[in-house]
Enzyme design. Structure first.
Site, PDB file in Angstrom:
ATOM      1  N   ASP A  15      76.100  21.219  16.178  1.00 17.53           N
ATOM      2  CA  ASP A  15      74.774  20.642  16.409  1.00 17.53           C
ATOM      3  C   ASP A  15      74.245  19.951  15.155  1.00 17.53           C
ATOM      4  O   ASP A  15      74.537  20.371  14.034  1.00 17.53           O
ATOM      5  CB  ASP A  15      73.814  21.765  16.855  1.00 17.53           C
ATOM      6  CG  ASP A  15      72.576  21.220  17.536  1.00 17.53           C
ATOM      7  OD1 ASP A  15      72.534  20.007  17.838  1.00 17.53           O
ATOM      8  OD2 ASP A  15      71.636  22.007  17.764  1.00 17.53           O
ATOM      9  N   GLY A  16      73.436  18.909  15.382  1.00 14.57           N
ATOM     10  CA  GLY A  16      72.743  18.253  14.280  1.00 14.57           C
ATOM     11  C   GLY A  16      73.353  16.930  13.830  1.00 14.57           C
ATOM     12  O   GLY A  16      72.943  16.387  12.800  1.00 14.57           O
TER      13      GLY A  16
ATOM     14  N   ARG B 186      69.729  29.010  19.347  1.00 16.30           N
ATOM     15  CA  ARG B 186      69.757  29.085  20.813  1.00 16.30           C
ATOM     16  C   ARG B 186      71.205  29.077  21.275  1.00 16.30           C
ATOM     17  O   ARG B 186      72.095  28.613  20.555  1.00 16.30           O
ATOM     18  CB  ARG B 186      69.073  27.844  21.419  1.00 16.30           C
ATOM     19  CG  ARG B 186      67.628  27.747  21.168  1.00 16.30           C
ATOM     20  CD  ARG B 186      67.048  26.464  21.769  1.00 16.30           C
ATOM     21  NE  ARG B 186      67.377  25.287  20.955  1.00 16.30           N
ATOM     22  CZ  ARG B 186      67.923  24.193  21.434  1.00 16.30           C
ATOM     23  NH1 ARG B 186      68.229  24.096  22.713  1.00 16.30           N
ATOM     24  NH2 ARG B 186      68.192  23.174  20.649  1.00 16.30           N
TER      25      ARG B 186
ATOM     26  N   GLU C  52      73.943  19.122  30.098  1.00 13.55           N
ATOM     27  CA  GLU C  52      72.562  18.653  29.903  1.00 13.55           C
ATOM     28  C   GLU C  52      72.518  17.374  29.044  1.00 13.55           C
ATOM     29  O   GLU C  52      71.519  16.668  29.021  1.00 13.55           O
ATOM     30  CB  GLU C  52      71.709  19.732  29.210  1.00 13.55           C
ATOM     31  CG  GLU C  52      71.351  20.933  30.079  1.00 13.55           C
ATOM     32  CD  GLU C  52      72.502  21.926  30.277  1.00 13.55           C
ATOM     33  OE1 GLU C  52      73.366  22.029  29.382  1.00 13.55           O
ATOM     34  OE2 GLU C  52      72.561  22.581  31.341  1.00 13.55           O
ATOM     35  N   ASN C  53      73.606  17.090  28.335  1.00 11.66           N
ATOM     36  CA  ASN C  53      73.596  15.952  27.399  1.00 11.66           C
ATOM     37  C   ASN C  53      73.592  14.577  28.077  1.00 11.66           C
ATOM     38  O   ASN C  53      73.409  13.552  27.411  1.00 11.66           O
ATOM     39  CB  ASN C  53      74.778  16.020  26.419  1.00 11.66           C
ATOM     40  CG  ASN C  53      74.604  17.063  25.329  1.00 11.66           C
ATOM     41  OD1 ASN C  53      75.556  17.652  24.841  1.00 11.66           O
ATOM     42  ND2 ASN C  53      73.355  17.304  24.926  1.00 11.66           N
ATOM     43  N   TRP C  54      73.782  14.558  29.415  1.00 15.07           N
ATOM     44  CA  TRP C  54      73.760  13.265  30.115  1.00 15.07           C
ATOM     45  C   TRP C  54      72.382  12.617  30.056  1.00 15.07           C
ATOM     46  O   TRP C  54      72.251  11.422  30.317  1.00 15.07           O
ATOM     47  CB  TRP C  54      74.166  13.435  31.585  1.00 15.07           C
ATOM     48  CG  TRP C  54      75.594  13.823  31.748  1.00 15.07           C
ATOM     49  CD1 TRP C  54      76.080  15.052  32.060  1.00 15.07           C
ATOM     50  CD2 TRP C  54      76.748  12.976  31.612  1.00 15.07           C
ATOM     51  NE1 TRP C  54      77.453  15.022  32.121  1.00 15.07           N
ATOM     52  CE2 TRP C  54      77.885  13.761  31.851  1.00 15.07           C
ATOM     53  CE3 TRP C  54      76.936  11.618  31.297  1.00 15.07           C
ATOM     54  CZ2 TRP C  54      79.190  13.251  31.793  1.00 15.07           C
ATOM     55  CZ3 TRP C  54      78.224  11.112  31.247  1.00 15.07           C
ATOM     56  CH2 TRP C  54      79.331  11.917  31.486  1.00 15.07           C
TER      57      TRP C  54
ATOM     58  N   TRP D  61      71.447  14.440  11.172  1.00 12.39           N
ATOM     59  CA  TRP D  61      72.192  14.171   9.930  1.00 12.39           C
ATOM     60  C   TRP D  61      72.209  12.667   9.646  1.00 12.39           C
ATOM     61  O   TRP D  61      71.958  12.228   8.532  1.00 12.39           O
ATOM     62  CB  TRP D  61      73.622  14.707  10.086  1.00 12.39           C
ATOM     63  CG  TRP D  61      74.523  14.516   8.911  1.00 12.39           C
ATOM     64  CD1 TRP D  61      74.682  15.360   7.852  1.00 12.39           C
ATOM     65  CD2 TRP D  61      75.417  13.419   8.684  1.00 12.39           C
ATOM     66  NE1 TRP D  61      75.620  14.857   6.973  1.00 12.39           N
ATOM     67  CE2 TRP D  61      76.086  13.667   7.468  1.00 12.39           C
ATOM     68  CE3 TRP D  61      75.723  12.243   9.380  1.00 12.39           C
ATOM     69  CZ2 TRP D  61      77.044  12.793   6.931  1.00 12.39           C
ATOM     70  CZ3 TRP D  61      76.664  11.369   8.861  1.00 12.39           C
ATOM     71  CH2 TRP D  61      77.309  11.651   7.648  1.00 12.39           C
TER      72      TRP D  61
ATOM     73  N   ARG E 163      76.577  28.375  15.148  1.00 13.75           N
ATOM     74  CA  ARG E 163      75.783  27.206  15.509  1.00 13.75           C
ATOM     75  C   ARG E 163      75.155  26.607  14.264  1.00 13.75           C
ATOM     76  O   ARG E 163      74.569  27.326  13.450  1.00 13.75           O
ATOM     77  CB  ARG E 163      74.696  27.545  16.531  1.00 13.75           C
ATOM     78  CG  ARG E 163      73.910  26.306  16.952  1.00 13.75           C
ATOM     79  CD  ARG E 163      73.020  26.511  18.138  1.00 13.75           C
ATOM     80  NE  ARG E 163      72.463  25.227  18.555  1.00 13.75           N
ATOM     81  CZ  ARG E 163      72.097  24.925  19.789  1.00 13.75           C
ATOM     82  NH1 ARG E 163      72.226  25.813  20.742  1.00 13.75           N
ATOM     83  NH2 ARG E 163      71.587  23.737  20.085  1.00 13.75           N
TER      84      ARG E 163
ATOM     85  N   ARG F 239      70.736  11.835  27.574  1.00 18.47           N
ATOM     86  CA  ARG F 239      70.561  10.987  26.379  1.00 18.47           C
ATOM     87  C   ARG F 239      70.674   9.513  26.771  1.00 18.47           C
ATOM     88  O   ARG F 239      71.054   9.201  27.889  1.00 18.47           O
ATOM     89  CB  ARG F 239      71.624  11.346  25.361  1.00 18.47           C
ATOM     90  CG  ARG F 239      71.483  12.791  24.950  1.00 18.47           C
ATOM     91  CD  ARG F 239      72.309  13.116  23.764  1.00 18.47           C
ATOM     92  NE  ARG F 239      72.001  14.476  23.339  1.00 18.47           N
ATOM     93  CZ  ARG F 239      72.353  14.973  22.179  1.00 18.47           C
ATOM     94  NH1 ARG F 239      73.019  14.239  21.322  1.00 18.47           N
ATOM     95  NH2 ARG F 239      72.031  16.201  21.871  1.00 18.47           N
TER      96      ARG F 239
ATOM     97  N   ARG G  16      72.165   7.406  15.221  1.00 17.47           N
ATOM     98  CA  ARG G  16      72.687   8.735  15.591  1.00 17.47           C
ATOM     99  C   ARG G  16      74.203   8.728  15.793  1.00 17.47           C
ATOM    100  O   ARG G  16      74.893   9.691  15.470  1.00 17.47           O
ATOM    101  CB  ARG G  16      72.019   9.202  16.889  1.00 17.47           C
ATOM    102  CG  ARG G  16      70.543   9.479  16.761  1.00 17.47           C
ATOM    103  CD  ARG G  16      69.931   9.819  18.127  1.00 17.47           C
ATOM    104  NE  ARG G  16      70.617  10.942  18.742  1.00 17.47           N
ATOM    105  CZ  ARG G  16      70.375  12.229  18.452  1.00 17.47           C
ATOM    106  NH1 ARG G  16      69.446  12.535  17.575  1.00 17.47           N
ATOM    107  NH2 ARG G  16      71.033  13.180  19.050  1.00 17.47           N
TER     108      ARG G  16
HETATM  109  C1  IPE Z   1      75.531  17.530  18.424  1.00 19.22           C
HETATM  110  O1  IPE Z   1      74.623  16.831  17.670  1.00 19.22           O
HETATM  111  C2  IPE Z   1      76.534  16.649  19.129  1.00 19.22           C
HETATM  112  C3  IPE Z   1      76.342  16.495  20.571  1.00 19.22           C
HETATM  113  C4  IPE Z   1      75.555  17.209  21.328  1.00 19.22           C
HETATM  114  C5  IPE Z   1      77.141  15.472  21.229  1.00 19.22           C
HETATM  115  P1  IPE Z   1      73.273  16.311  18.328  1.00 19.22           P
HETATM  116  O2  IPE Z   1      73.539  14.985  18.959  1.00 19.22           O
HETATM  117  O3  IPE Z   1      72.706  17.348  19.221  1.00 19.22           O
HETATM  118  O4  IPE Z   1      72.336  16.081  17.081  1.00 19.22           O
HETATM  119  P2  IPE Z   1      70.791  16.466  16.957  1.00 19.22           P
HETATM  120  O5  IPE Z   1      70.685  17.920  17.331  1.00 19.22           O
HETATM  121  O6  IPE Z   1      70.030  15.596  17.893  1.00 19.22           O
HETATM  122  O7  IPE Z   1      70.477  16.221  15.530  1.00 19.22           O
HETATM  123 MG    MG Z   2      71.304  18.853  19.121  1.00 21.12          MG
END
Ligand code: IPE
Ligand code: MG
Length: 243
Positions: free
Chosen positions: A25-26, A198, A72-74, A30, A192, A76, A38
Site C-alpha cells: 500500500d501507498g 486495516r 474494490e480497486n475498480w 509515494w 501492510r 479508481r 500516481r
Molecule cells: C497500492 O498503492 C497499490 C494498489 C492498490 C494497486 P495505492 O494505489 O493504494 O496507493 P495509495 O494508498 O493511494 O497511496
Molecule cells: Mg492504498
C-alpha cells in the site's frame, strides 16, 4: 547474498513464517509526495515485489502472497486502472522469464473484467512454472476475501447438489479446500505498508491466526530491513514491537 538475509538465516532462534502475505500500500501517495503521477508509484512498486520475492525464496518461505489489486480497486480512474492492468500483464511475463529461480507463480482472485491478454499471460506463467519446486508466489489480483468465501460457498452447495460431498462432512478443512488457497498453509504473518492499519478484505479466512505487522513507510520504499523487522516481530524479538 544480502547480509540481512544471511543473518536471518544464520540466526537459529529465528523461525521463518511459512506463509507471508503483504498488502502493498501507498504507491500513489509515494509518487504524489515526489510530485509525480500516481502511476509512477505503481511502476516503482514492482521493484520491492521482485526483491522481497527473491529474499523470501532464499529465506525458505513456503508461500508469499502479494495483494496488488482488490475487487474494490475498480473504482479508481480508468487511466489508473488501465495503467495497472498493463503493468500486471508485463509483470506476469517478467515472472515467467525468471522461472529459473524455481518459483511457482499462481494468481488468486477472479478473472471477471480482466483483459483476455492479461488472463492469457497469467495462465501461461502459471503453466510454465507449475512444476517448479521452490516457493509459491501468489498474486492476489482482482481478489476480495468476501468474494472468495461466496465463491467457495456456491461450490460447496453445488457439490452437495451433485452428491460429490455430504453436508455432514462440512468442516474447517473442507471449507479451506474450497478457497483459492486450497492446500496451502494458513497465513502466519501479514505485512501492510503506508500506515494503514486495516485488513481490506484480504485473506480473512486464511489469516484467522496471523500476526499483523505495519509500517508507516510506503510500499516503493519497502526494503530488506522492513522484512527483517516484520520477521523478528513475528518471532517476538525484543525491540521489534509494533510501531
Ligand atoms: C497500492 O498503492 C497499490 C494498489 C492498490 C494497486 P495505492 O494505489 O493504494 O496507493 P495509495 O494508498 O493511494 O497511496
Ligand atoms: Mg492504498
Amino acid at each position: 547474498m544480502n547480509s540481512i538475509i544471511k543473518n536471518l538465516l544464520a540466526d537459529k532462534k529465528i523461525k521463518i513464517p511459512k506463509h507471508i502475505a503483504i498488502v502493498c500500500d501507498g504507491n500513489g501517495r509515494w509518487a504524489e509526495m515526489k510530485g509525480f503521477p500516481r502511476t509512477f508509484g505503481h511502476k516503482a512498486g514492482t521493484k520491492p515485489i521482485e526483491n522481497i520475492t527473491r529474499a523470501c525464496s532464499k529465506l525458505g518461505v513456503e508461500v508469499l502472497t502479494f495483494y496488488v489489486f482488490s475487487t474494490e480497486n475498480w473504482n479508481r480512474s480508468d487511466q489508473e486502472v488501465n495503467f495497472l492492468m498493463k503493468l500486471f500483464t508485463e509483470f506476469f511475463i517478467k515472472l515467467r522469464n525468471e522461472a529459473r529461480r524455481n518459483i511457482r507463480v499462481k494468481h488468486i482472485g477472479i478473472t471477471d473484467n480482466l483483459s483476455s491478454e492479461l488472463i492469457n499471460e497469467i495462465k501461461k506463467t502459471e503453466t510454465s512454472t507449475e512444476n517448479n519446486s521452490g516457493m509459491l508466489l501468489n498474486i492476489a489480483l482482482n481478489y476480495g476475501s468476501r468474494c472468495e468465501i461466496v465463491n467457495a460457498t456456491k461450490n460447496i452447495v453445488h457439490d452437495i447438489d451433485m452428491e460429490n460431498i455430504n453436508a455432514d462432512k462440512i468442516n474447517e478443512d473442507l471449507v479451506s479446500s474450497y478457497m483459492f488457497t486450497s492446500g496451502l498453509p494458513d497465513v502466519d504473518l501479514i505485512i501492510r505498508t503506508s500506515g494503514e492499519m486495516r485488513i481490506s478484505n484480504f485473506l480473512l479466512w486464511q489469516s484467522a491466526k496471523a500476526k499483523l505487522w505495519f509500517t508507516k513507510d510506503f510500499w516503493p520504499d519497502f526494503k530488506y530491513d522492513h522484512l527483517e523487522e516484520a520477521i523478528k516481530y513475528y518471532n517476538k524479538v525484543k525491540g521489534c514491537e509494533i510501531i
